[in-house]
Design an enzyme around this catalytic site. Structure first.
Site, PDB file in Angstrom:
ATOM      1  N   ASN A 225       2.217  -1.070  -9.592  1.00  0.00           N
ATOM      2  CA  ASN A 225       2.686  -2.108  -8.657  1.00  0.00           C
ATOM      3  C   ASN A 225       3.717  -1.538  -7.680  1.00  0.00           C
ATOM      4  O   ASN A 225       3.590  -1.688  -6.459  1.00  0.00           O
ATOM      5  CB  ASN A 225       3.265  -3.275  -9.455  1.00  0.00           C
ATOM      6  CG  ASN A 225       3.859  -4.336  -8.554  1.00  0.00           C
ATOM      7  OD1 ASN A 225       3.172  -4.897  -7.702  1.00  0.00           O
ATOM      8  ND2 ASN A 225       5.150  -4.596  -8.709  1.00  0.00           N
TER       9      ASN A 225
ATOM     10  N   ASN B   4       3.731   2.912 -13.114  1.00  0.00           N
ATOM     11  CA  ASN B   4       4.181   1.692 -12.437  1.00  0.00           C
ATOM     12  C   ASN B   4       3.376   1.501 -11.138  1.00  0.00           C
ATOM     13  O   ASN B   4       3.866   1.715 -10.028  1.00  0.00           O
ATOM     14  CB  ASN B   4       5.689   1.766 -12.161  1.00  0.00           C
ATOM     15  CG  ASN B   4       6.268   0.441 -11.695  1.00  0.00           C
ATOM     16  OD1 ASN B   4       5.529  -0.494 -11.376  1.00  0.00           O
ATOM     17  ND2 ASN B   4       7.579   0.360 -11.637  1.00  0.00           N
TER      18      ASN B   4
ATOM     19  N   GLY C  36       8.659 -11.127  -0.121  1.00  0.00           N
ATOM     20  CA  GLY C  36       9.370 -10.363   0.909  1.00  0.00           C
ATOM     21  C   GLY C  36      10.740  -9.843   0.496  1.00  0.00           C
ATOM     22  O   GLY C  36      11.399  -9.163   1.288  1.00  0.00           O
ATOM     23  N   LEU C  37      11.180 -10.121  -0.726  1.00  0.00           N
ATOM     24  CA  LEU C  37      12.544  -9.704  -1.106  1.00  0.00           C
ATOM     25  C   LEU C  37      12.647  -8.202  -1.347  1.00  0.00           C
ATOM     26  O   LEU C  37      13.664  -7.579  -1.016  1.00  0.00           O
ATOM     27  CB  LEU C  37      13.015 -10.467  -2.355  1.00  0.00           C
ATOM     28  CG  LEU C  37      13.180 -11.976  -2.182  1.00  0.00           C
ATOM     29  CD1 LEU C  37      13.602 -12.622  -3.490  1.00  0.00           C
ATOM     30  CD2 LEU C  37      14.201 -12.292  -1.104  1.00  0.00           C
ATOM     31  N   GLY C  38      11.585  -7.612  -1.923  1.00  0.00           N
ATOM     32  CA  GLY C  38      11.588  -6.164  -2.137  1.00  0.00           C
ATOM     33  C   GLY C  38      11.691  -5.433  -0.805  1.00  0.00           C
ATOM     34  O   GLY C  38      12.477  -4.498  -0.643  1.00  0.00           O
TER      35      GLY C  38
ATOM     36  N   TYR D 121       5.572   0.996  -2.473  1.00  0.00           N
ATOM     37  CA  TYR D 121       6.194   2.087  -1.709  1.00  0.00           C
ATOM     38  C   TYR D 121       5.225   2.692  -0.703  1.00  0.00           C
ATOM     39  O   TYR D 121       5.606   3.002   0.435  1.00  0.00           O
ATOM     40  CB  TYR D 121       6.722   3.180  -2.653  1.00  0.00           C
ATOM     41  CG  TYR D 121       7.812   2.719  -3.583  1.00  0.00           C
ATOM     42  CD1 TYR D 121       8.894   1.984  -3.102  1.00  0.00           C
ATOM     43  CD2 TYR D 121       7.777   3.018  -4.944  1.00  0.00           C
ATOM     44  CE1 TYR D 121       9.899   1.562  -3.960  1.00  0.00           C
ATOM     45  CE2 TYR D 121       8.774   2.596  -5.802  1.00  0.00           C
ATOM     46  CZ  TYR D 121       9.826   1.869  -5.308  1.00  0.00           C
ATOM     47  OH  TYR D 121      10.815   1.450  -6.150  1.00  0.00           O
TER      48      TYR D 121
HETATM   49  C1  LIG Z   1       8.258  -3.350  -6.473  1.00  0.00           C
HETATM   50  C2  LIG Z   1       8.997  -4.622  -6.041  1.00  0.00           C
HETATM   51  C3  LIG Z   1      10.459  -4.276  -5.758  1.00  0.00           C
HETATM   52  C4  LIG Z   1       8.341  -5.162  -4.747  1.00  0.00           C
HETATM   53  O1  LIG Z   1       9.064  -6.313  -4.343  1.00  0.00           O
HETATM   54  P1  LIG Z   1       8.349  -7.653  -3.834  1.00  0.00           P
HETATM   55  O2  LIG Z   1       9.420  -8.586  -3.445  1.00  0.00           O
HETATM   56  O3  LIG Z   1       7.371  -8.122  -4.840  1.00  0.00           O
HETATM   57  O4  LIG Z   1       7.530  -7.103  -2.546  1.00  0.00           O
HETATM   58  P2  LIG Z   1       7.468  -7.789  -1.115  1.00  0.00           P
HETATM   59  O5  LIG Z   1       7.033  -9.196  -1.260  1.00  0.00           O
HETATM   60  O6  LIG Z   1       8.730  -7.545  -0.375  1.00  0.00           O
HETATM   61  O7  LIG Z   1       6.295  -6.942  -0.440  1.00  0.00           O
HETATM   62  C5  LIG Z   1       6.489  -6.148   0.736  1.00  0.00           C
HETATM   63  C6  LIG Z   1       5.146  -5.651   1.219  1.00  0.00           C
HETATM   64  O8  LIG Z   1       4.570  -4.840   0.210  1.00  0.00           O
HETATM   65  C7  LIG Z   1       3.320  -5.367  -0.178  1.00  0.00           C
HETATM   66  N1  LIG Z   1       3.181  -5.228  -1.625  1.00  0.00           N
HETATM   67  C8  LIG Z   1       4.013  -5.680  -2.595  1.00  0.00           C
HETATM   68  N2  LIG Z   1       3.534  -5.353  -3.794  1.00  0.00           N
HETATM   69  C9  LIG Z   1       2.362  -4.725  -3.562  1.00  0.00           C
HETATM   70  C10 LIG Z   1       1.363  -4.167  -4.392  1.00  0.00           C
HETATM   71  N3  LIG Z   1       1.471  -4.188  -5.718  1.00  0.00           N
HETATM   72  N4  LIG Z   1       0.287  -3.576  -3.813  1.00  0.00           N
HETATM   73  C11 LIG Z   1       0.145  -3.522  -2.471  1.00  0.00           C
HETATM   74  N5  LIG Z   1       1.048  -4.052  -1.613  1.00  0.00           N
HETATM   75  C12 LIG Z   1       2.138  -4.627  -2.168  1.00  0.00           C
HETATM   76  C13 LIG Z   1       3.346  -6.834   0.212  1.00  0.00           C
HETATM   77  O9  LIG Z   1       2.062  -7.341   0.430  1.00  0.00           O
HETATM   78  C14 LIG Z   1       4.170  -6.801   1.478  1.00  0.00           C
HETATM   79  O10 LIG Z   1       3.361  -6.405   2.567  1.00  0.00           O
HETATM   80  P3  LIG Z   1       3.584  -7.035   4.039  1.00  0.00           P
HETATM   81  O11 LIG Z   1       4.901  -6.511   4.509  1.00  0.00           O
HETATM   82  O12 LIG Z   1       2.419  -6.536   4.825  1.00  0.00           O
HETATM   83  O13 LIG Z   1       3.594  -8.520   3.859  1.00  0.00           O
HETATM   84  C15 LIG Z   1       8.874  -5.745  -7.116  1.00  0.00           C
HETATM   85  O14 LIG Z   1       7.509  -5.941  -7.406  1.00  0.00           O
HETATM   86  C16 LIG Z   1       9.620  -5.445  -8.395  1.00  0.00           C
HETATM   87  O15 LIG Z   1      10.814  -5.677  -8.492  1.00  0.00           O
HETATM   88  N6  LIG Z   1       8.895  -4.954  -9.423  1.00  0.00           N
HETATM   89  C17 LIG Z   1       9.476  -4.739 -10.736  1.00  0.00           C
HETATM   90  C18 LIG Z   1      10.555  -3.687 -10.737  1.00  0.00           C
HETATM   91  C19 LIG Z   1      10.057  -2.339 -10.302  1.00  0.00           C
HETATM   92  O16 LIG Z   1       8.996  -1.864 -10.674  1.00  0.00           O
HETATM   93  N7  LIG Z   1      10.908  -1.679  -9.490  1.00  0.00           N
HETATM   94  C20 LIG Z   1      10.664  -0.357  -9.005  1.00  0.00           C
HETATM   95  C21 LIG Z   1      11.132   0.624 -10.009  1.00  0.00           C
HETATM   96  S1  LIG Z   1      10.876   2.271  -9.377  1.00  0.00           S
END
Ligand SMILES: CC(C)(COP(=O)(O)OP(=O)(O)OC[C@H]1O[C@@H](n2cnc3c(N)ncnc32)[C@H](O)[C@@H]1OP(=O)(O)O)[C@@H](O)C(=O)NCCC(=O)NCCS
Length: 172
Positions: free
Chosen positions: A137, A135, A106-108, A142
């Site tokens: 993931n 990317n 949930g941090l993202g 998003y």
């Molecule tokens: C992208 C990123 C910021 C997401 O942060 P996170 O803390 O893992 O995501 P969260 O746990 O807050 O997820 C929020 C929601 O998105 C969903 N989600 C997260 N990753 C997902 C994925 N790969 N596919 C589908 N849904 C996803 C979660 O299930 C959650 O849904 P909910 O609200 O229904 O529970 C993290 O994976 C990250 O830092 N990645 C590496 C750096 C990166 O790529 N940054 C972006 C550069 S453009």
């Protein structure tokens, strides 16, 4: 409360450098050459560059803490600090990174909600970002949070030209 957020100041430049290096490296090292990674890390995250960005009044950085450890960070831009000329009613998320061990908790979403809150407070109409086409993931994250792809732009990783999708979410 286990999650906290803090706006960064100039004093945070070294911690910002550490987390910027760590998260960029763990996200992209598997799909890029070591030479291009090193070139990018040196250029984007040297202390002088980060201090310059921290002093830009049109940019803001935030750390998110999980149980008192810096777990991720956010960089947002308005006006001329935006990486593309998207207009003054737009708000850019330039960087949103959570350390891998803290992902999927949930941090993202917490950081993204913070960005939307500031953008709305500033009266912005759109929030946008660029994300590397490979990317998957981040693109899925998003999309889940309501962003749609509207275009693309180039991004240089060292000497390699890469394509970033532009994704936008309209704010109410
Ligand atoms: C992208 C990123 C910021 C997401 O942060 P996170 O803390 O893992 O995501 P969260 O746990 O807050 O997820 C929020 C929601 O998105 C969903 N989600 C997260 N990753 C997902 C994925 N790969 N596919 C589908 N849904 C996803 C979660 O299930 C959650 O849904 P909910 O609200 O229904 O529970 C993290 O994976 C990250 O830092 N990645 C590496 C750096 C990166 O790529 N940054 C972006 C550069 S453009």
């Amino acid at each position: 409360m286990t999650i906290k957020i803090k706006k960064c100041t100039q004093e945070d430049s070294r911690i910002l450098q550490e987390i910027s290096y760590e998260t960029f490296d763990e996200t992209f090292k598997h799909e890029n050459s070591p030479e291009n990674m090193i070139a990018y890390l040196k250029k984007a995250f040297n202390l002088r560059q980060l201090e310059k960005e921290l002093s830009n009044r049109s940019s803001q950085f935030f750390f998110v803490y999980f149980k008192n450890e810096v777990a991720g960070y956010l960089k947002v831009n308005t006006n001329d600090a935006q990486s593309e000329k998207m207009g003054d009613d737009s708000f850019e998320i330039e960087r949103i990174y959570v350390k891998s061990k803290f992902q999927k908790q949930g941090l993202g979403k917490y950081l993204l909600n913070k960005a939307m809150e500031i953008a709305t407070e500033c009266g912005k109409k759109k929030i946008w970002l660029g994300v590397w086409e490979k990317n998957e993931n981040a693109i899925s994250f998003y999309k889940k949070l309501g962003f749609v792809q509207t275009g693309a732009h180039s991004f240089y990783m060292g000497d390699e030209e890469q394509t970033d999708y532009i994704m936008i979410k309209t704010l109410n």
